[in-house]
Design a protein around this motif. Structure first.
Motif, PDB file in Angstrom:
ATOM      1  N   VAL A 259       3.515   3.217  11.263  1.00  0.00           N
ATOM      2  CA  VAL A 259       3.991   3.635   9.392  1.00  0.00           C
ATOM      3  C   VAL A 259       3.898   2.566   8.630  1.00  0.00           C
ATOM      4  O   VAL A 259       3.457   2.128   7.514  1.00  0.00           O
ATOM      5  CB  VAL A 259       4.092   5.392   8.973  1.00  0.00           C
ATOM      6  CG1 VAL A 259       4.204   5.788   7.869  1.00  0.00           C
ATOM      7  CG2 VAL A 259       3.120   5.701   9.959  1.00  0.00           C
ATOM      8  N   HIS A 262       2.515  -1.439   8.732  1.00  0.00           N
ATOM      9  CA  HIS A 262       1.091  -1.196   8.318  1.00  0.00           C
ATOM     10  C   HIS A 262       0.703  -0.986   7.440  1.00  0.00           C
ATOM     11  O   HIS A 262      -0.328  -0.799   6.964  1.00  0.00           O
ATOM     12  CB  HIS A 262       0.090  -1.024   9.370  1.00  0.00           C
ATOM     13  CG  HIS A 262      -0.007  -1.566  10.984  1.00  0.00           C
ATOM     14  ND1 HIS A 262      -0.615  -2.730  11.212  1.00  0.00           N
ATOM     15  CD2 HIS A 262       1.310  -1.183  11.592  1.00  0.00           C
ATOM     16  CE1 HIS A 262      -0.415  -3.230  12.367  1.00  0.00           C
ATOM     17  NE2 HIS A 262       0.491  -2.169  12.943  1.00  0.00           N
ATOM     18  N   ASN A 263       1.593  -0.101   6.141  1.00  0.00           N
ATOM     19  CA  ASN A 263       1.417   0.406   5.021  1.00  0.00           C
ATOM     20  C   ASN A 263       2.225  -0.076   4.207  1.00  0.00           C
ATOM     21  O   ASN A 263       2.972  -0.315   4.247  1.00  0.00           O
ATOM     22  CB  ASN A 263       0.922   2.189   5.485  1.00  0.00           C
ATOM     23  CG  ASN A 263       0.082   2.890   6.564  1.00  0.00           C
ATOM     24  OD1 ASN A 263      -1.424   2.448   5.882  1.00  0.00           O
ATOM     25  ND2 ASN A 263       0.641   2.612   7.577  1.00  0.00           N
ATOM     26  N   HIS A 269       2.075   4.371  -3.671  1.00  0.00           N
ATOM     27  CA  HIS A 269       2.006   4.828  -2.562  1.00  0.00           C
ATOM     28  C   HIS A 269       2.597   5.507  -1.245  1.00  0.00           C
ATOM     29  O   HIS A 269       3.359   4.931  -0.672  1.00  0.00           O
ATOM     30  CB  HIS A 269       1.715   3.416  -1.679  1.00  0.00           C
ATOM     31  CG  HIS A 269       0.040   2.848  -2.176  1.00  0.00           C
ATOM     32  ND1 HIS A 269       0.425   1.607  -3.051  1.00  0.00           N
ATOM     33  CD2 HIS A 269      -1.512   2.681  -2.395  1.00  0.00           C
ATOM     34  CE1 HIS A 269      -0.384   1.316  -3.072  1.00  0.00           C
ATOM     35  NE2 HIS A 269      -1.744   1.499  -3.056  1.00  0.00           N
ATOM     36  N   MET A 271       4.240   7.804   0.876  1.00  0.00           N
ATOM     37  CA  MET A 271       3.568   8.093   2.474  1.00  0.00           C
ATOM     38  C   MET A 271       4.256   9.632   2.722  1.00  0.00           C
ATOM     39  O   MET A 271       5.282   9.656   2.476  1.00  0.00           O
ATOM     40  CB  MET A 271       4.175   6.811   2.892  1.00  0.00           C
ATOM     41  CG  MET A 271       3.684   7.311   4.432  1.00  0.00           C
ATOM     42  SD  MET A 271       2.230   7.387   5.114  1.00  0.00           S
ATOM     43  CE  MET A 271       1.338   5.551   4.399  1.00  0.00           C
ATOM     44  N   VAL A 289      -3.560   6.497   4.604  1.00  0.00           N
ATOM     45  CA  VAL A 289      -3.712   4.233   4.849  1.00  0.00           C
ATOM     46  C   VAL A 289      -3.302   3.798   3.297  1.00  0.00           C
ATOM     47  O   VAL A 289      -4.768   4.351   2.896  1.00  0.00           O
ATOM     48  CB  VAL A 289      -5.015   4.238   5.408  1.00  0.00           C
ATOM     49  CG1 VAL A 289      -4.984   2.928   5.914  1.00  0.00           C
ATOM     50  CG2 VAL A 289      -5.007   5.664   7.385  1.00  0.00           C
ATOM     51  N   TYR A 290      -2.941   3.273   3.449  1.00  0.00           N
ATOM     52  CA  TYR A 290      -1.807   2.551   2.252  1.00  0.00           C
ATOM     53  C   TYR A 290      -2.748   1.000   2.974  1.00  0.00           C
ATOM     54  O   TYR A 290      -0.756   0.066   2.620  1.00  0.00           O
ATOM     55  CB  TYR A 290      -0.835   2.839   1.407  1.00  0.00           C
ATOM     56  CG  TYR A 290      -1.264   4.276   1.468  1.00  0.00           C
ATOM     57  CD1 TYR A 290      -2.777   4.995   0.445  1.00  0.00           C
ATOM     58  CD2 TYR A 290      -0.240   5.386   1.758  1.00  0.00           C
ATOM     59  CE1 TYR A 290      -2.660   6.066  -0.074  1.00  0.00           C
ATOM     60  CE2 TYR A 290       0.320   6.672   1.046  1.00  0.00           C
ATOM     61  CZ  TYR A 290      -1.263   6.889   0.251  1.00  0.00           C
ATOM     62  OH  TYR A 290      -1.534   8.225   0.376  1.00  0.00           O
ATOM     63  N   PRO A 291      -3.583   0.270   3.456  1.00  0.00           N
ATOM     64  CA  PRO A 291      -3.494  -1.283   3.939  1.00  0.00           C
ATOM     65  C   PRO A 291      -2.524  -2.103   3.599  1.00  0.00           C
ATOM     66  O   PRO A 291      -2.684  -2.020   2.107  1.00  0.00           O
ATOM     67  CB  PRO A 291      -4.379  -1.199   4.356  1.00  0.00           C
ATOM     68  CG  PRO A 291      -5.296  -0.905   2.914  1.00  0.00           C
ATOM     69  CD  PRO A 291      -4.672   0.831   3.127  1.00  0.00           C
ATOM     70  N   LYS A 292      -1.927  -3.065   4.340  1.00  0.00           N
ATOM     71  CA  LYS A 292      -0.738  -3.786   3.354  1.00  0.00           C
ATOM     72  C   LYS A 292      -2.021  -5.499   2.767  1.00  0.00           C
ATOM     73  O   LYS A 292      -2.970  -5.463   3.758  1.00  0.00           O
ATOM     74  CB  LYS A 292       0.375  -4.607   3.597  1.00  0.00           C
ATOM     75  CG  LYS A 292       1.888  -3.709   3.762  1.00  0.00           C
ATOM     76  CD  LYS A 292       2.744  -3.730   5.230  1.00  0.00           C
ATOM     77  CE  LYS A 292       3.718  -2.901   4.990  1.00  0.00           C
ATOM     78  NZ  LYS A 292       4.478  -3.881   5.856  1.00  0.00           N
ATOM     79  N   GLU A 326      -7.598   7.716   6.354  1.00  0.00           N
ATOM     80  CA  GLU A 326      -6.170   8.791   7.250  1.00  0.00           C
ATOM     81  C   GLU A 326      -6.278   7.987   9.220  1.00  0.00           C
ATOM     82  O   GLU A 326      -7.132   7.536   9.286  1.00  0.00           O
ATOM     83  CB  GLU A 326      -5.913   9.843   7.792  1.00  0.00           C
ATOM     84  CG  GLU A 326      -6.294  11.237   8.504  1.00  0.00           C
ATOM     85  CD  GLU A 326      -6.743  12.668   8.403  1.00  0.00           C
ATOM     86  OE1 GLU A 326      -5.856  13.239   7.613  1.00  0.00           O
ATOM     87  OE2 GLU A 326      -6.827  13.214   9.543  1.00  0.00           O
TER      88      GLU A 326
END
Length: 334
Positions: A259, A262-263, A269, A271, A289-292, A326
């Motif tokens: 987590v 990757h986020n 954002h 988490m 999911v908050y992708p980098k 998610e």
């Protein structure tokens, strides 16, 4: 070789032998009854029962001797000992019946044939039992080797997790030291001490209770909350009756680490990780999911190792169900 000495099995097998070889007596039963003198019927019945029981006891003794004493791996090597057992049993039978059963000899030719058949059956049953025990022993040895192999591979997989977590932890300490917040730094180190103690103890474990693993997850998430200044929240909702279920040790560590790897976790954002049970009594791990914006610096082995450990320790597969919003992982429990 450990021989099966179960009295119930021996008595049952010997009873089958006795019934099988006693069929000629039934053919002559009506003829014998006609020859019995008046008033001798009770004596005849008593003698017949005594002979039947004696035959049963002797066949049981021969089967027991085959399992207890005969260890020859060849069928040919068991023939002579069984011949000797049969002759000895025949002599005991004749000696006892001559003393107890009067007035009826039981046809010597048929009796000899019956003991010959019994000797053959005991030989085959004893050898079949020996082969069964050899197969059982090999299965036990293979199972033991499999368990040892699984334990070694699980230890290797756990060792791969430890360095990854260690370097991440050093990064967190470095960040707190730069902020010069002594209280948070000391709390962080205390939490790390508890976490490393659990990880070091995990080297000797395969499966742990869900309660133990969740306690570790809480401590680990407290460290993560310090690192992310309260922007990471973990909600654990597991009924008390499920806490005794078992799960591979350190199963939640790679999921929580993924987590953070990757986020994006910041003010925009925030988490939230949800750890809860589903209707099938499986543990679900869900996070948004908050992708980098950039590719994470990771080898991608965390989830792969987790899948392998579940297969090795529980022979069950985890299920990964990602969507655009998610990321969900479903973990089976034992």
């Amino acid at each position: 070789m450990k021989y099966d000495k179960s009295l119930n099995k021996i008595l049952l097998a010997s009873l089958v032998c006795t019934v099988f070889v006693s069929y000629p007596n039934l053919l002559f039963l009506s003829l014998d009854l006609n020859c019995v003198p008046a008033g001798g019927l009770n004596c005849y019945i008593d003698n017949t029962l005594i002979r039947f029981l004696l035959f049963w006891v002797l066949s049981a003794g021969m089967l027991w001797a085959n399992q207890r004493w005969l260890k020859d791996t060849r069928l040919v090597g068991r023939i002579l000992p069984n011949v000797a057992l049969t002759v000895a049993a025949f002599a005991i039978y004749k000696g006892i019946t001559m003393l107890i059963c009067t007035g009826f000899d039981g046809r010597p030719i048929i009796l000899t044939f019956q003991f010959f058949v019994m000797g053959m059956m005991v030989l085959l049953l004893g050898y079949a039992n020996y082969l069964s025990l050899v197969h059982q022993k090999k299965d036990e040895e293979l199972q033991q080797l499999k368990i040892e192999s699984l334990q070694s591979r699980c230890t290797a997989l756990t060792n791969q997790i430890n360095p990854h977590f260690f370097f991440n932890s050093l990064g967190g300490i470095s960040s707190l030291v730069r902020k010069k917040d002594d209280r948070l730094t000391l709390d962080y180190i205390d939490h790390l001490s508890d976490i490393f103690r659990y990880i070091l103890q995990s080297e000797r474990k395969g499966l742990v209770t869900l309660e133990e693993e969740l306690e570790f997850a809480r401590s680990f998430c407290e460290v993560m909350e310090v690192r992310y200044a309260g922007k990471l929240d973990v909600c654990i909702n597991v009924p008390a009756e499920c806490l005794s279920l078992q799960i591979p040790v350190l199963a939640l560590l790679p999921l929580i680490e993924n987590v953070t790897v990757h986020n994006m976790i910041d003010s925009e954002h925030r988490m939230r990780i949800d750890i809860k049970m589903n209707g099938a009594k499986e543990l679900t791990f869900v996070n948004p999911v908050y992708p980098k914006q950039y590719k994470p610096d990771t080898h991608g082995t965390g989830l792969s190792n987790l899948e392998k450990r579940f297969m090795l320790l529980m022979n069950q597969q985890i299920r990964v169900e990602p969507t655009e919003k998610e990321f969900k992982v479903i973990l089976p429990l034992a």
